[in-house]
Design an enzyme around this catalytic site. Structure first.
Site, PDB file in Angstrom:
ATOM      1  CD  GLU A 133      -2.297   7.733   1.339  1.00  0.00           C
ATOM      2  OE1 GLU A 133      -1.808   6.799   0.703  1.00  0.00           O
ATOM      3  OE2 GLU A 133      -2.445   7.695   2.584  1.00  0.00           O
ATOM      4  CB  THR A 186       4.552   5.676   4.654  1.00  0.00           C
ATOM      5  OG1 THR A 186       3.602   4.622   4.734  1.00  0.00           O
ATOM      6  CG2 THR A 186       4.882   5.952   3.197  1.00  0.00           C
TER       7      THR A 186
END
Length: 315
Positions: A133, A186
């Site tokens: 991530e 993101t």
């Protein structure tokens, strides 16, 4: 280290992060949407990503979230000197806001753990997946990988040290997702966020998080509905999503408990009490977005309570 098998195919679900008021701490696993990963142990050390279908993403280990997460796992796996070969079927579009990078990261470490006889617990696997991530978004957050691994709804009480709790998920809770066919990274969506907030907004948001968790445990759908409010992140990020206010109005008018941005967007979500309402809300969202002239995909269904699981690759 005792190996269970040398090959495995896993399903890693898409996820909704934040659930409006729970930025970076709350997440929910979706049923019926996810990546498929094929893993095979190899005598050669390291992670080799041999094929990716469904998305144009790098095969290089250090540029792929599955590669980064897999390397973190292998470095911690004492007693195993080999490696793993991975093929990824990307069924979650990168940049969609429903945990594309999390599914590949979490699916890799879960699959490796199964292949090697489950030497690690779920909290450890979350930590490994968070490494992936960090590559995708610039922040090692757990709000997507935790529900993918644990299933259902999860609360990340702390990231340092990692402390994750399962949150009760009412059987009747369903989710709807509308994904506009635009990409919103993101890392870019994080750049628009403020680094400080007024105390009054913080107090309101904390009340909503507490109310949502309480409502889920007590199955008080009225309290769940009142608590699905984000007064901090959504007002900024919603400006990046075409038609957001129109979609909100349509979802709530059709009976949704609440409506918001899934993760960093551009996907939006609604939670509902029951399957019939979920179907009605999904129809309303589609009708509203037809007028905006942006291609989209729709999904509705129950919450995935299993998380990641192994599957027969021929099904």
């Amino acid at each position: 280290m005792k190996m269970k098998t040398e090959k495995l195919t896993v399903f890693a679900p898409a996820t909704i992060a934040n659930l409006s008021c729970g930025f970076d701490v709350l997440g929910l696993a979706l049923d019926g949407i996810g990546d498929i990963l094929h893993l095979e142990l190899t005598p050669e050390p390291g992670v080799s990503i041999t094929r990716v279908t469904g998305a144009d993403i790098p095969l290089e280990t250090d540029r792929n979230v599955a590669g980064i997460a897999g390397m973190a796992f292998l470095e911690a796996a004492t007693g195993y000197s080999g490696g793993v070969r991975i093929e990824i079927e990307k069924r979650i579009a990168p940049g969609s806001g429903i945990g594309s990078s999390a599914a590949s990261s979490a699916g890799t470490v879960w699959g490796l753990n199964q292949l090697l006889g489950e030497p690690f617990g779920l909290p450890d696997l979350v930590g490994f997946a968070m490494k992936g991530e960090a590559l995708a978004s610039g922040a090692a957050h757990a709000d997507n990988v935790a529900p993918a691994l644990y299933g259902g709804i999860t609360l990340v009480r702390s990231s340092h040290p990692l402390d994750i709790a399962r949150v009760h998920c009412p059987e009747a809770l369903h989710a709807c997702i509308l994904h506009p066919q635009i990409e919103l990274k993101t890392s870019d969506a994080r750049k628009v966020l403020r680094t400080s907030i007024p105390l009054s907004k913080g107090i309101r948001q904390w009340g909503n998080v507490g109310g949502l968790v309480t409502g889920l445990f007590t199955e008080d759908f009225g309290l769940i509905s009142r608590s699905l409010e984000d007064c901090i992140i959504e007002p900024v990020r919603s400006l990046l999503i075409p038609g957001f206010d129109t979609l909100r109005e349509a979802a709530l008018a059709a009976g949704a408990l609440g409506f918001g941005i899934s993760g960093s967007g551009p996907s939006v979500y609604a939670l509902t009490h029951g399957a019939d309402t979920a179907e009605a809300v999904s129809r309303a969202l589609g009708k509203a977005y037809d007028a905006i002239d942006i291609p989209y995909t729709l999904h509705h269904g129950p919450v995935n309570r299993r998380g990641i699981y192994s599957i027969n690759p021929n099904t």
